[in-house]
Enzyme design. Structure first.
Site, PDB file in Angstrom:
ATOM      1  N   PRO A 148       0.698  -1.235   0.048  1.00 48.08           N
ATOM      2  CG  PRO A 148      -0.783  -1.587   1.389  1.00 48.08           C
ATOM      3  CD  PRO A 148       0.055  -1.914   0.853  1.00 48.08           C
ATOM      4  CG  ASN A 149      -0.370   4.574   1.093  1.00 48.72           C
ATOM      5  OD1 ASN A 149      -1.412   4.718   1.007  1.00 48.72           O
ATOM      6  ND2 ASN A 149      -0.204   3.830   2.173  1.00 48.72           N
ATOM      7  CE1 TYR A 161       8.563   5.111   3.569  1.00 52.09           C
ATOM      8  CE2 TYR A 161       7.250   6.682   3.682  1.00 52.09           C
ATOM      9  CZ  TYR A 161       8.406   5.498   4.558  1.00 52.09           C
ATOM     10  OH  TYR A 161       6.880   5.032   5.102  1.00 52.09           O
ATOM     11  CD  GLU A 201       9.820  -8.072   5.800  1.00 52.26           C
ATOM     12  OE1 GLU A 201       9.635  -9.019   6.623  1.00 52.26           O
ATOM     13  OE2 GLU A 201       9.729  -6.807   6.636  1.00 52.26           O
ATOM     14  CG  ASN A 208       8.160  -2.117   0.915  1.00 49.91           C
ATOM     15  OD1 ASN A 208       7.887  -2.304   1.597  1.00 49.91           O
ATOM     16  ND2 ASN A 208       9.077  -0.945   0.654  1.00 49.91           N
ATOM     17  CB  ALA A 220       1.204   0.070   6.203  1.00 44.08           C
ATOM     18  CG  HIS A 276      10.779  -2.519   5.370  1.00 45.12           C
ATOM     19  ND1 HIS A 276       9.527  -2.307   4.908  1.00 45.12           N
ATOM     20  CD2 HIS A 276      10.929  -4.079   5.463  1.00 45.12           C
ATOM     21  CE1 HIS A 276       8.662  -3.691   5.410  1.00 45.12           C
ATOM     22  NE2 HIS A 276       9.932  -4.363   5.558  1.00 45.12           N
ATOM     23  NE  ARG A 296       1.726  14.347  -1.724  1.00 45.18           N
ATOM     24  CZ  ARG A 296       0.362  13.692  -2.046  1.00 45.18           C
ATOM     25  NH1 ARG A 296      -0.026  13.309  -1.355  1.00 45.18           N
ATOM     26  NH2 ARG A 296      -0.681  14.960  -3.391  1.00 45.18           N
ATOM     27  NE  ARG A 356       9.753   5.341   9.802  1.00 45.47           N
ATOM     28  CZ  ARG A 356       8.262   4.907   8.943  1.00 45.47           C
ATOM     29  NH1 ARG A 356       9.620   4.306   7.430  1.00 45.47           N
ATOM     30  NH2 ARG A 356       7.960   6.534   8.930  1.00 45.47           N
TER      31      ARG A 356
HETATM   32  O1  CA2 Z   1      10.310   1.359   4.908  1.00 43.96           O
HETATM   33  C1  CA2 Z   1       9.004   1.341   3.513  1.00 43.96           C
HETATM   34  O2  CA2 Z   1      10.070   0.753   3.049  1.00 43.96           O
HETATM   35  C2  CA2 Z   1       7.996   0.731   4.381  1.00 43.96           C
HETATM   36  O3  CA2 Z   1       7.493  -0.885   3.675  1.00 43.96           O
HETATM   37  C3  CA2 Z   1       7.142   1.373   3.703  1.00 43.96           C
HETATM   38  C4  CA2 Z   1       6.006   1.613   4.343  1.00 43.96           C
HETATM   39  C5  CA2 Z   1       5.851   1.552   5.816  1.00 43.96           C
HETATM   40  O4  CA2 Z   1       4.825   1.192   6.388  1.00 43.96           O
HETATM   41  C6  CA2 Z   1       6.580   1.028   6.333  1.00 43.96           C
HETATM   42  O5  CA2 Z   1       6.747   0.860   8.081  1.00 43.96           O
HETATM   43  C7  CA2 Z   1       7.812   0.809   5.380  1.00 43.96           C
HETATM   44  C8  CA2 Z   1       5.132   3.361   3.659  1.00 43.96           C
HETATM   45  C9  CA2 Z   1       4.948   3.100   2.411  1.00 43.96           C
HETATM   46  C10 CA2 Z   1       4.399   4.355   1.936  1.00 43.96           C
HETATM   47  O6  CA2 Z   1       5.243   5.040   1.072  1.00 43.96           O
HETATM   48  C11 CA2 Z   1       4.847   6.558   0.487  1.00 43.96           C
HETATM   49  C12 CA2 Z   1       6.070   6.323  -0.391  1.00 43.96           C
HETATM   50  C13 CA2 Z   1       4.883   8.000  -0.528  1.00 43.96           C
HETATM   51  C14 CA2 Z   1       4.530   8.957  -0.455  1.00 43.96           C
HETATM   52  C15 CA2 Z   1       3.387   8.209   1.081  1.00 43.96           C
HETATM   53  C16 CA2 Z   1       4.046   7.388   1.348  1.00 43.96           C
END
Ligand code: CA2
Length: 146
Positions: free
Chosen positions: A10-11, A23, A99, A75, A78, A101, A18, A108
């Site tokens: 997701p996301n 990221y 996996e 990946n 969340a 990230h 963003r 974090r």
């Molecule tokens: O660090 C990572 O790759 C995570 O898997 C990213 C997830 C987060 O919930 C994990 O704890 C760690 C969040 C992905 C959200 O991606 C975005 C990318 C750009 C802008 C906003 C969110």
């Protein structure tokens, strides 16, 4: 030809648009393109998909077993921290997976420091940004004999 499946949770479709400080600036399309090139060079089939939906990711994992996918790089975003369903799906299909990230989840919030997948993964790459996907893909390709 063996196949690598890359799953983005997701996301992650928002990458590069963003929160670049957290990221990175690389878009998901650019990451996928790099991984595709690595696979082409090693004569490995490649597919990458992103979904915001847990059930859809589980469906992709089931389909991967039917297609004979040799390795998964995931990946779970969340869902890493919540999804017993993804864990069960990966265990059910018995496809080895890595996996990934972008951020270092251990540096974090405490709720991000638990992964429901890590102990059944072949390996975990966390905190190396987009390069982490490449390292994981190279390891997967090598383990598939590419
Ligand atoms: O660090 C990572 O790759 C995570 O898997 C990213 C997830 C987060 O919930 C994990 O704890 C760690 C969040 C992905 C959200 O991606 C975005 C990318 C750009 C802008 C906003 C969110």
């Amino acid at each position: 030809m063996p196949k690598l499946l890359v799953l983005h949770g997701p996301n992650l479709s928002r990458l590069g648009q963003r929160e670049p400080e957290r990221y990175g600036q690389t878009t998901l399309a650019a990451i996928n393109q790099r991984l595709q090139r690595l696979c082409e060079a090693a004569e490995i089939d490649f597919e990458a998909v992103q979904s915001n939906h847990e059930g859809e990711l589980i469906d992709y994992i089931h389909a991967a077993a039917d297609e004979g996918v040799g390795y998964i790089v995931i990946n779970p975003a969340a869902l890493t921290h919540t999804s017993i369903g993804l864990r069960d799906a990966l265990l059910a299909v018995q496809i080895p997976f890595i996996e990934v990230h972008l951020s270092n989840i251990h540096a974090r919030e405490s709720f991000r420091q638990r992964s429901y997948l890590a102990d059944v993964a072949q390996g975990v790459v966390s905190g190396l940004g987009a390069e982490g996907y490449e390292l994981a893909a190279r390891a997967a390709i090598r383990r598939m004999g590419g």
